[in-house]
Design an enzyme around this catalytic site. Structure first.
Site, PDB file in Angstrom:
ATOM      1  N   ALA A   5       0.728  -1.307  -0.015  1.00 19.55           N
ATOM      2  CA  ALA A   5       0.024   0.040   0.140  1.00 19.55           C
ATOM      3  C   ALA A   5       0.782   1.322  -0.061  1.00 19.55           C
ATOM      4  O   ALA A   5       0.283   2.261  -0.437  1.00 19.55           O
ATOM      5  CB  ALA A   5      -0.831   0.067   1.103  1.00 19.55           C
ATOM      6  N   ILE A   7       3.574   1.747  -1.843  1.00 19.76           N
ATOM      7  CA  ILE A   7       4.041   2.090  -3.007  1.00 19.76           C
ATOM      8  C   ILE A   7       2.912   2.440  -3.814  1.00 19.76           C
ATOM      9  O   ILE A   7       1.902   1.619  -4.170  1.00 19.76           O
ATOM     10  CB  ILE A   7       4.624   1.039  -3.538  1.00 19.76           C
ATOM     11  CG1 ILE A   7       5.835   0.320  -2.829  1.00 19.76           C
ATOM     12  CG2 ILE A   7       5.133   1.181  -5.003  1.00 19.76           C
ATOM     13  CD1 ILE A   7       6.590  -1.058  -3.115  1.00 19.76           C
ATOM     14  N   GLU A   9       0.585   3.341  -7.193  1.00 19.62           N
ATOM     15  CA  GLU A   9       0.628   2.319  -8.425  1.00 19.62           C
ATOM     16  C   GLU A   9       1.473   3.106  -9.759  1.00 19.62           C
ATOM     17  O   GLU A   9       1.689   2.265 -10.699  1.00 19.62           O
ATOM     18  CB  GLU A   9      -1.080   2.359  -8.760  1.00 19.62           C
ATOM     19  CG  GLU A   9      -1.912   1.435  -7.882  1.00 19.62           C
ATOM     20  CD  GLU A   9      -3.385   1.630  -8.402  1.00 19.62           C
ATOM     21  OE1 GLU A   9      -3.418   1.827  -9.575  1.00 19.62           O
ATOM     22  OE2 GLU A   9      -4.158   1.151  -7.516  1.00 19.62           O
ATOM     23  N   ASP A  51      42.309   4.538 -17.236  1.00 19.57           N
ATOM     24  CA  ASP A  51      43.783   4.418 -17.374  1.00 19.57           C
ATOM     25  C   ASP A  51      44.330   4.634 -18.533  1.00 19.57           C
ATOM     26  O   ASP A  51      43.634   4.836 -19.484  1.00 19.57           O
ATOM     27  CB  ASP A  51      44.130   3.132 -16.425  1.00 19.57           C
ATOM     28  CG  ASP A  51      43.884   1.914 -17.351  1.00 19.57           C
ATOM     29  OD1 ASP A  51      43.177   2.216 -18.482  1.00 19.57           O
ATOM     30  OD2 ASP A  51      44.286   0.675 -17.106  1.00 19.57           O
ATOM     31  N   THR A  53      46.958   2.446 -19.758  1.00 17.19           N
ATOM     32  CA  THR A  53      47.988   1.301 -19.818  1.00 17.19           C
ATOM     33  C   THR A  53      47.258   0.097 -20.561  1.00 17.19           C
ATOM     34  O   THR A  53      47.882  -0.870 -20.986  1.00 17.19           O
ATOM     35  CB  THR A  53      48.217   0.707 -18.261  1.00 17.19           C
ATOM     36  OG1 THR A  53      46.931   0.204 -17.996  1.00 17.19           O
ATOM     37  CG2 THR A  53      48.873   1.478 -17.339  1.00 17.19           C
ATOM     38  N   GLU A 138      46.315 -11.169 -11.237  1.00 16.00           N
ATOM     39  CA  GLU A 138      47.371 -12.198 -10.981  1.00 16.00           C
ATOM     40  C   GLU A 138      47.855 -12.605 -12.138  1.00 16.00           C
ATOM     41  O   GLU A 138      48.957 -13.277 -11.951  1.00 16.00           O
ATOM     42  CB  GLU A 138      46.349 -13.469 -10.431  1.00 16.00           C
ATOM     43  CG  GLU A 138      45.728 -13.075  -9.068  1.00 16.00           C
ATOM     44  CD  GLU A 138      44.937 -14.364  -8.420  1.00 16.00           C
ATOM     45  OE1 GLU A 138      44.695 -15.484  -9.123  1.00 16.00           O
ATOM     46  OE2 GLU A 138      44.692 -14.268  -7.177  1.00 16.00           O
TER      47      GLU A 138
END
Length: 161
Positions: A5, A7, A9, A51, A53, A138
């Protein structure tokens, strides 16, 4: 029932209209928006990092410099690492001159740590291009290990983790 209720419509329609207006304003500034919710995310953004690179454009990260200490804290070293792809070739330089990395025990230890505490691998793909399996950070460290030239378990480039 109370949250439903609360929110109205018309809220989804209002949100969609606001996002569409934001998309139009961004399009006037030559921004490309493929997904409407991206406008909301960009509207909340205060800093955009970029960047030079190649990480963002080619999705390849590389180690450019290594800072470490020698036998004492006062013996600081700054080494440059050649290359900016996943190809495991390139030299290590100090002050612009090529050096033998194995002359520095701290580099050998650093290379062992970078390799053994790492789940990525580098393999030669189609056309001889070096590719990564795993995280970019990595993989860049694995390539640096190869450039340093440590023997033993740290040298296994395409070993399965």
């Amino acid at each position: 029932a109370l949250p439903a209720a609360a929110i109205p419509e018309g809220l989804p329609a209002v949100v969609t209209t606001c996002l569409a207006l934001g998309t139009r304003r961004m399009a006037k500034r030559n921004a490309l928006i493929r997904h409407l919710p991206a406008v909301e995310t960009l509207g909340c953004t205060s800093v955009i990092c970029s960047d030079k690179t190649g990480t963002l454009t080619t999705n390849q990260m590389s180690v450019q410099r290594i800072f470490c200490f020698g036998d004492s804290i006062k013996a600081k070293m700054e080494l440059e690492v050649e290359g900016n792809t996943y190809e495991p070739r390139g030299s290590i330089r100090m002050g612009g001159r090529k050096v033998d990395p194995l002359q520095f025990p701290v580099l050998s230890e650093l290379a062992k740590v970078m390799s053994l505490c790492n789940l990525s691998s580098i393999t030669r793909g189609k056309g001889g291009v070096w590719e990564r399996v795993g995280e970019s950070t990595e993989a860049a460290l694995k390539v640096a290990v190869e450039k340093i030239g440590v023997d033993g378990p740290a040298r296994k480039l395409s070993a399965t983790p």
